[in-house]
Design a protein around this motif. Structure first.
Motif, PDB file in Angstrom:
ATOM      1  N   ASP A   1      -5.594   0.012   4.643  1.00  0.00           N
ATOM      2  CA  ASP A   1      -4.502   0.476   3.775  1.00  0.00           C
ATOM      3  C   ASP A   1      -5.022   0.853   2.390  1.00  0.00           C
ATOM      4  OD1 ASP A   1      -2.594   0.094   5.764  1.00  0.00           O
ATOM      5  OD2 ASP A   1      -2.262  -1.998   5.182  1.00  0.00           O
ATOM      6  N   MET A   2      -5.984   0.071   1.880  1.00  0.00           N
ATOM      7  CA  MET A   2      -6.546   0.371   0.567  1.00  0.00           C
ATOM      8  C   MET A   2      -7.386   1.637   0.599  1.00  0.00           C
ATOM      9  SD  MET A   2      -7.494  -3.366  -1.049  1.00  0.00           S
ATOM     10  CE  MET A   2      -7.717  -2.675  -2.677  1.00  0.00           C
ATOM     11  N   VAL A   3      -8.055   1.889   1.709  1.00  0.00           N
ATOM     12  CA  VAL A   3      -8.805   3.135   1.863  1.00  0.00           C
ATOM     13  C   VAL A   3      -7.840   4.317   1.798  1.00  0.00           C
ATOM     14  CG1 VAL A   3     -10.151   4.539   3.469  1.00  0.00           C
ATOM     15  CG2 VAL A   3     -10.731   2.131   3.134  1.00  0.00           C
ATOM     16  N   ASP A   4      -6.685   4.159   2.453  1.00  0.00           N
ATOM     17  CA  ASP A   4      -5.683   5.223   2.432  1.00  0.00           C
ATOM     18  C   ASP A   4      -5.152   5.470   1.022  1.00  0.00           C
ATOM     19  OD1 ASP A   4      -5.916   5.533   5.163  1.00  0.00           O
ATOM     20  OD2 ASP A   4      -4.197   4.248   5.633  1.00  0.00           O
ATOM     21  N   GLU A   5      -5.101   4.401   0.193  1.00  0.00           N
ATOM     22  CA  GLU A   5      -4.583   4.527  -1.165  1.00  0.00           C
ATOM     23  C   GLU A   5      -5.628   5.073  -2.149  1.00  0.00           C
ATOM     24  OE1 GLU A   5      -1.528   4.028  -2.214  1.00  0.00           O
ATOM     25  OE2 GLU A   5      -0.815   3.446  -0.233  1.00  0.00           O
ATOM     26  N   ALA A   6      -6.910   5.039  -1.770  1.00  0.00           N
ATOM     27  CA  ALA A   6      -7.977   5.490  -2.680  1.00  0.00           C
ATOM     28  C   ALA A   6      -7.719   6.926  -3.128  1.00  0.00           C
ATOM     29  CB  ALA A   6      -9.328   5.381  -1.993  1.00  0.00           C
ATOM     30  N   GLY A   7      -7.886   7.150  -4.421  1.00  0.00           N
ATOM     31  CA  GLY A   7      -7.681   8.477  -4.972  1.00  0.00           C
ATOM     32  C   GLY A   7      -6.265   8.737  -5.437  1.00  0.00           C
ATOM     33  N   THR A   8      -5.351   7.816  -5.177  1.00  0.00           N
ATOM     34  CA  THR A   8      -3.979   7.969  -5.655  1.00  0.00           C
ATOM     35  C   THR A   8      -3.796   7.188  -6.952  1.00  0.00           C
ATOM     36  OG1 THR A   8      -3.147   6.058  -4.403  1.00  0.00           O
ATOM     37  CG2 THR A   8      -3.131   8.208  -3.295  1.00  0.00           C
ATOM     38  N   TRP A   9      -2.756   7.516  -7.698  1.00  0.00           N
ATOM     39  CA  TRP A   9      -2.506   6.867  -8.982  1.00  0.00           C
ATOM     40  C   TRP A   9      -1.769   5.536  -8.773  1.00  0.00           C
ATOM     41  CZ3 TRP A   9      -4.679   8.660 -13.334  1.00  0.00           C
ATOM     42  CH2 TRP A   9      -5.097   9.993 -13.358  1.00  0.00           C
ATOM     43  N   ILE A  10      -2.326   4.472  -9.354  1.00  0.00           N
ATOM     44  CA  ILE A  10      -1.720   3.148  -9.296  1.00  0.00           C
ATOM     45  C   ILE A  10      -1.803   2.511 -10.675  1.00  0.00           C
ATOM     46  CG2 ILE A  10      -2.324   2.801  -6.862  1.00  0.00           C
ATOM     47  CD1 ILE A  10      -4.550   0.888  -7.893  1.00  0.00           C
ATOM     48  N   ALA A  11      -1.094   1.398 -10.841  1.00  0.00           N
ATOM     49  CA  ALA A  11      -1.126   0.654 -12.101  1.00  0.00           C
ATOM     50  C   ALA A  11      -1.862  -0.661 -11.879  1.00  0.00           C
ATOM     51  CB  ALA A  11       0.287   0.403 -12.609  1.00  0.00           C
TER      52      ALA A  11
END
Length: 292
Positions: free
Chosen positions: A138-148
């Motif tokens: 799931d974290m790999v899928d989120e890589a490159g997206t904007w998070i806080a």
């Protein structure tokens, strides 16, 4: 007489407006950036998670967020103080990344949230049992997206304080200026101004612990405190010369990432990563330098 008073009032109002610094006019705002849609859509959930964690209450939802005050802060792992040239072009080229800062005041408390792009997780976290295979995926899928990944409450770095510090340092709305929130030798927030395409002044916007001990600083030798002061303008070349004698490892050890609280406020800092719809994981999973 009334006409004279009106003219004087208008002149005084004009002078006050000219002297004031509006952050909207000197830094890039999120709502003027091509990042706006991605940042607001991708990070809203994690911004709310940070804010609610700081408030210890489930008080803010994505539709409550006001993005109009969010602004850009540059970061880099390059030593911008040791470049061959201090031209604006050279410095901007070395600033290889940036974050967005989301400021807010809720229940009379000043909050500041950092928004950055999620990094690719290290598979060692799975091997160490910190993450499950599913969480890692799931974290790999989120890589490159904007998070806080980080936020702080009761912060001194409000938009109003930054504007006041810039104004006290002599900055005008017409000046060319950028905010830098992290570099190897100066991890804390500062502003750099440019004149005729060259770096001119650097203005600390948070305590850095950095002292000016260069030969060009002999005129300050009588001062009890030689450390860079918040809201004071320093010659960029003078600071660069002082930092040229500092190793990157020494800069990290001086607490460049630490929260300094000269006003005695109860500043609370929290770092978390929210995997949307799945779980909340500690910010140490994100290999990102803290921006303070």
């Amino acid at each position: 007489m009334k006409r004279i008073i009106s003219i004087i009032t208008l002149v005084l109002m004009f002078i006050t407006q000219v002297g004031a610094v509006n952050l909207d006019n000197v830094v890039e705002k999120l709502n003027e950036s091509s990042d706006y849609a991605n940042v607001t859509q991708e990070s809203a959930t994690t911004v709310c998670a940070i804010i609610n964690s700081l408030l210890n209450a489930n008080q803010v939802s994505p539709e409550d967020l006001d993005w109009s005050a969010a602004y850009k802060i540059y970061t880099t792992e390059s030593d911008i103080f040791s470049l061959q040239s201090s031209s604006e072009e050279s410095i901007m080229s070395a600033l290889d990344s940036y974050i967005w800062c989301y400021p807010a005041q809720i229940n009379g408390r000043d909050i500041r949230v950092t928004i950055s792009k999620a990094q690719m997780p290290d598979y060692n976290l799975v091997e160490q049992g910190v993450l499950s295979e599913q969480e890692y995926s799931d974290m790999v899928d989120e890589a490159g997206t904007w998070i806080a990944p980080q936020g702080e409450i009761d912060t001194l770095k409000t938009n109003e304080n930054i504007e006041a510090w810039l104004q006290s340092a002599g900055v005008l709305d017409t000046d060319s200026l950028i905010l830098v929130g992290g570099s190897p030798k100066m991890r804390t927030l500062s502003a750099i101004t440019f004149v005729d395409g060259q770096a001119d002044k650097i203005i600390p916007l948070a305590p850095s612990g950095i002292e000016l001990n260069s030969a060009s600083n002999e005129d300050r030798s009588g001062d009890a405190d030689k450390s860079l002061q918040v809201g004071e303008a320093y010659d960029f070349e003078e600071v660069a010369q002082a930092l040229s004698m500092v190793d990157v490892s020494d800069a990290d050890d001086t607490g460049g990432n630490a929260i300094n609280n000269p006003a005695g406020l109860n500043i609370k800092v929290i770092s978390i990563v929210v995997i949307i719809g799945l779980c909340i994981v500690g910010a140490f999973l994100i290999k990102r330098k803290s921006i303070t």
